[in-house]
Motif scaffolding. Structure first.
Motif, PDB file in Angstrom:
ATOM      1  N   PRO A  63       0.825  -1.214   0.000  1.00  0.00           N
ATOM      2  CA  PRO A  63       0.000   0.000   0.000  1.00  0.00           C
ATOM      3  C   PRO A  63       0.860   1.265   0.000  1.00  0.00           C
ATOM      4  O   PRO A  63       2.016   1.239   0.417  1.00  0.00           O
ATOM      5  CB  PRO A  63      -0.779  -0.118   1.311  1.00  0.00           C
ATOM      6  N   ASP A  64       0.271   2.349  -0.459  1.00  0.00           N
ATOM      7  CA  ASP A  64       0.967   3.635  -0.413  1.00  0.00           C
ATOM      8  C   ASP A  64       1.025   4.180   1.009  1.00  0.00           C
ATOM      9  O   ASP A  64       1.894   4.961   1.338  1.00  0.00           O
ATOM     10  CB  ASP A  64       0.271   4.650  -1.322  1.00  0.00           C
ATOM     11  N   ALA A  65       0.100   3.772   1.837  1.00  0.00           N
ATOM     12  CA  ALA A  65       0.050   4.250   3.215  1.00  0.00           C
ATOM     13  C   ALA A  65       0.976   3.410   4.100  1.00  0.00           C
ATOM     14  O   ALA A  65       1.167   2.221   3.869  1.00  0.00           O
ATOM     15  CB  ALA A  65      -1.370   4.167   3.751  1.00  0.00           C
ATOM     16  N   PHE A  66       1.538   4.040   5.124  1.00  0.00           N
ATOM     17  CA  PHE A  66       2.398   3.350   6.077  1.00  0.00           C
ATOM     18  C   PHE A  66       1.573   2.432   6.964  1.00  0.00           C
ATOM     19  O   PHE A  66       0.479   2.776   7.387  1.00  0.00           O
ATOM     20  CB  PHE A  66       3.135   4.365   6.952  1.00  0.00           C
ATOM     21  N   THR A  67       2.102   1.270   7.236  1.00  0.00           N
ATOM     22  CA  THR A  67       1.527   0.374   8.234  1.00  0.00           C
ATOM     23  C   THR A  67       2.659  -0.349   8.942  1.00  0.00           C
ATOM     24  O   THR A  67       3.668  -0.681   8.314  1.00  0.00           O
ATOM     25  CB  THR A  67       0.536  -0.645   7.642  1.00  0.00           C
ATOM     26  N   ASP A  68       2.491  -0.552  10.236  1.00  0.00           N
ATOM     27  CA  ASP A  68       3.432  -1.397  10.966  1.00  0.00           C
ATOM     28  C   ASP A  68       2.664  -2.507  11.689  1.00  0.00           C
ATOM     29  O   ASP A  68       3.173  -3.110  12.609  1.00  0.00           O
ATOM     30  CB  ASP A  68       4.297  -0.580  11.919  1.00  0.00           C
ATOM     31  N   ASP A  69       1.450  -2.772  11.212  1.00  0.00           N
ATOM     32  CA  ASP A  69       0.601  -3.820  11.780  1.00  0.00           C
ATOM     33  C   ASP A  69       1.204  -5.186  11.446  1.00  0.00           C
ATOM     34  O   ASP A  69       1.293  -5.556  10.273  1.00  0.00           O
ATOM     35  CB  ASP A  69      -0.805  -3.696  11.201  1.00  0.00           C
ATOM     36  N   PRO A  70       1.624  -5.951  12.461  1.00  0.00           N
ATOM     37  CA  PRO A  70       2.267  -7.239  12.205  1.00  0.00           C
ATOM     38  C   PRO A  70       1.399  -8.208  11.397  1.00  0.00           C
ATOM     39  O   PRO A  70       1.918  -8.964  10.573  1.00  0.00           O
ATOM     40  CB  PRO A  70       2.550  -7.797  13.603  1.00  0.00           C
ATOM     41  N   ALA A  71       0.095  -8.186  11.617  1.00  0.00           N
ATOM     42  CA  ALA A  71      -0.788  -9.093  10.874  1.00  0.00           C
ATOM     43  C   ALA A  71      -0.794  -8.753   9.388  1.00  0.00           C
ATOM     44  O   ALA A  71      -0.765  -9.647   8.530  1.00  0.00           O
ATOM     45  CB  ALA A  71      -2.204  -9.032  11.439  1.00  0.00           C
ATOM     46  N   VAL A  72      -0.805  -7.471   9.070  1.00  0.00           N
ATOM     47  CA  VAL A  72      -0.798  -7.029   7.672  1.00  0.00           C
ATOM     48  C   VAL A  72       0.536  -7.390   7.017  1.00  0.00           C
ATOM     49  O   VAL A  72       0.572  -7.915   5.895  1.00  0.00           O
ATOM     50  CB  VAL A  72      -1.070  -5.511   7.573  1.00  0.00           C
ATOM     51  N   ILE A  73       1.626  -7.141   7.700  1.00  0.00           N
ATOM     52  CA  ILE A  73       2.948  -7.427   7.143  1.00  0.00           C
ATOM     53  C   ILE A  73       3.147  -8.935   6.981  1.00  0.00           C
ATOM     54  O   ILE A  73       3.698  -9.388   5.973  1.00  0.00           O
ATOM     55  CB  ILE A  73       4.053  -6.784   7.997  1.00  0.00           C
ATOM     56  N   THR A  74       2.668  -9.721   7.934  1.00  0.00           N
ATOM     57  CA  THR A  74       2.741 -11.175   7.819  1.00  0.00           C
ATOM     58  C   THR A  74       1.965 -11.655   6.601  1.00  0.00           C
ATOM     59  O   THR A  74       2.426 -12.534   5.855  1.00  0.00           O
ATOM     60  CB  THR A  74       2.215 -11.856   9.092  1.00  0.00           C
ATOM     61  N   VAL A 126      12.095  -7.309   5.858  1.00  0.00           N
ATOM     62  CA  VAL A 126      12.334  -6.593   4.600  1.00  0.00           C
ATOM     63  C   VAL A 126      11.114  -5.765   4.230  1.00  0.00           C
ATOM     64  O   VAL A 126      11.234  -4.595   3.857  1.00  0.00           O
ATOM     65  CB  VAL A 126      12.679  -7.582   3.459  1.00  0.00           C
ATOM     66  N   ILE A 127       9.930  -6.356   4.339  1.00  0.00           N
ATOM     67  CA  ILE A 127       8.706  -5.623   3.989  1.00  0.00           C
ATOM     68  C   ILE A 127       8.498  -4.456   4.934  1.00  0.00           C
ATOM     69  O   ILE A 127       8.179  -3.342   4.497  1.00  0.00           O
ATOM     70  CB  ILE A 127       7.497  -6.576   3.958  1.00  0.00           C
ATOM     71  N   LEU A 128       8.684  -4.668   6.228  1.00  0.00           N
ATOM     72  CA  LEU A 128       8.540  -3.579   7.189  1.00  0.00           C
ATOM     73  C   LEU A 128       9.508  -2.440   6.872  1.00  0.00           C
ATOM     74  O   LEU A 128       9.110  -1.272   6.790  1.00  0.00           O
ATOM     75  CB  LEU A 128       8.760  -4.077   8.614  1.00  0.00           C
ATOM     76  N   GLU A 129      10.781  -2.766   6.663  1.00  0.00           N
ATOM     77  CA  GLU A 129      11.780  -1.735   6.339  1.00  0.00           C
ATOM     78  C   GLU A 129      11.450  -1.039   5.021  1.00  0.00           C
ATOM     79  O   GLU A 129      11.621   0.172   4.895  1.00  0.00           O
ATOM     80  CB  GLU A 129      13.171  -2.346   6.247  1.00  0.00           C
ATOM     81  N   ALA A 130      10.994  -1.802   4.064  1.00  0.00           N
ATOM     82  CA  ALA A 130      10.679  -1.229   2.755  1.00  0.00           C
ATOM     83  C   ALA A 130       9.538  -0.228   2.852  1.00  0.00           C
ATOM     84  O   ALA A 130       9.588   0.848   2.250  1.00  0.00           O
ATOM     85  CB  ALA A 130      10.344  -2.340   1.769  1.00  0.00           C
ATOM     86  N   ILE A 131       8.514  -0.559   3.614  1.00  0.00           N
ATOM     87  CA  ILE A 131       7.395   0.371   3.791  1.00  0.00           C
ATOM     88  C   ILE A 131       7.878   1.647   4.475  1.00  0.00           C
ATOM     89  O   ILE A 131       7.492   2.747   4.101  1.00  0.00           O
ATOM     90  CB  ILE A 131       6.250  -0.293   4.584  1.00  0.00           C
ATOM     91  N   GLN A 132       8.750   1.497   5.455  1.00  0.00           N
ATOM     92  CA  GLN A 132       9.254   2.656   6.190  1.00  0.00           C
ATOM     93  C   GLN A 132      10.203   3.508   5.360  1.00  0.00           C
ATOM     94  O   GLN A 132      10.333   4.702   5.613  1.00  0.00           O
ATOM     95  CB  GLN A 132       9.977   2.194   7.455  1.00  0.00           C
ATOM     96  N   ASN A 133      10.876   2.909   4.376  1.00  0.00           N
ATOM     97  CA  ASN A 133      11.940   3.601   3.648  1.00  0.00           C
ATOM     98  C   ASN A 133      11.691   3.736   2.152  1.00  0.00           C
ATOM     99  O   ASN A 133      12.629   3.959   1.402  1.00  0.00           O
ATOM    100  CB  ASN A 133      13.263   2.853   3.847  1.00  0.00           C
ATOM    101  N   ARG A 134      10.464   3.649   1.731  1.00  0.00           N
ATOM    102  CA  ARG A 134      10.221   3.689   0.295  1.00  0.00           C
ATOM    103  C   ARG A 134      10.495   5.075  -0.276  1.00  0.00           C
ATOM    104  O   ARG A 134      10.395   6.084   0.405  1.00  0.00           O
ATOM    105  CB  ARG A 134       8.817   3.221  -0.032  1.00  0.00           C
ATOM    106  N   SER A 135      10.865   5.062  -1.539  1.00  0.00           N
ATOM    107  CA  SER A 135      11.133   6.295  -2.278  1.00  0.00           C
ATOM    108  C   SER A 135      10.404   6.179  -3.606  1.00  0.00           C
ATOM    109  O   SER A 135      10.808   5.400  -4.471  1.00  0.00           O
ATOM    110  CB  SER A 135      12.637   6.452  -2.507  1.00  0.00           C
ATOM    111  N   GLY A 136       9.329   6.903  -3.752  1.00  0.00           N
ATOM    112  CA  GLY A 136       8.501   6.742  -4.946  1.00  0.00           C
ATOM    113  C   GLY A 136       7.869   5.369  -4.919  1.00  0.00           C
ATOM    114  O   GLY A 136       7.305   4.963  -3.920  1.00  0.00           O
ATOM    115  N   ARG A 137       7.963   4.622  -5.993  1.00  0.00           N
ATOM    116  CA  ARG A 137       7.398   3.278  -6.058  1.00  0.00           C
ATOM    117  C   ARG A 137       8.460   2.210  -5.893  1.00  0.00           C
ATOM    118  O   ARG A 137       8.201   1.039  -6.094  1.00  0.00           O
ATOM    119  CB  ARG A 137       6.659   3.071  -7.382  1.00  0.00           C
TER     120      ARG A 137
END
Length: 73
Positions: free
Chosen positions: A13-24, A54-65
């Motif tokens: 998603p474009d929106a930030f999430t750190d919800d473990p269930a969503v990331i799992t 990796v997914i958690l870090e990627a969501i936190q550190n994304r640049s564009g797409r």
């Protein structure tokens, strides 16, 4: 890892999430997609370690797409 980065660009998603269930759920989805492309879970884990992290870090550190994680170069 191009496969993982490309998958995240299409599915996260474009929106930030750190919800473990969503990331799992995302981690499970990417591993299923990888297996369909002939990539084993073991190969991905050896390359990046924890797909969840990796997914958690990627969501936190994304640049564009594009997504970035310290777990790959």
């Amino acid at each position: 890892m191009d496969f993982l980065n490309d998958w995240m660009a299409e599915h996260l998603p474009d929106a930030f999430t750190d919800d473990p269930a969503v990331i799992t759920d995302f981690a499970d989805q990417v591993m299923t997609a990888a297996e369909k492309q002939g990539l084993s879970r073991r190969d991905i884990s050896e390359e990046v370690g924890s797909v969840f992290q990796v997914i958690l870090e990627a969501i936190q550190n994304r640049s564009g797409r594009r997504y970035y994680s310290s777990r790959w170069g």
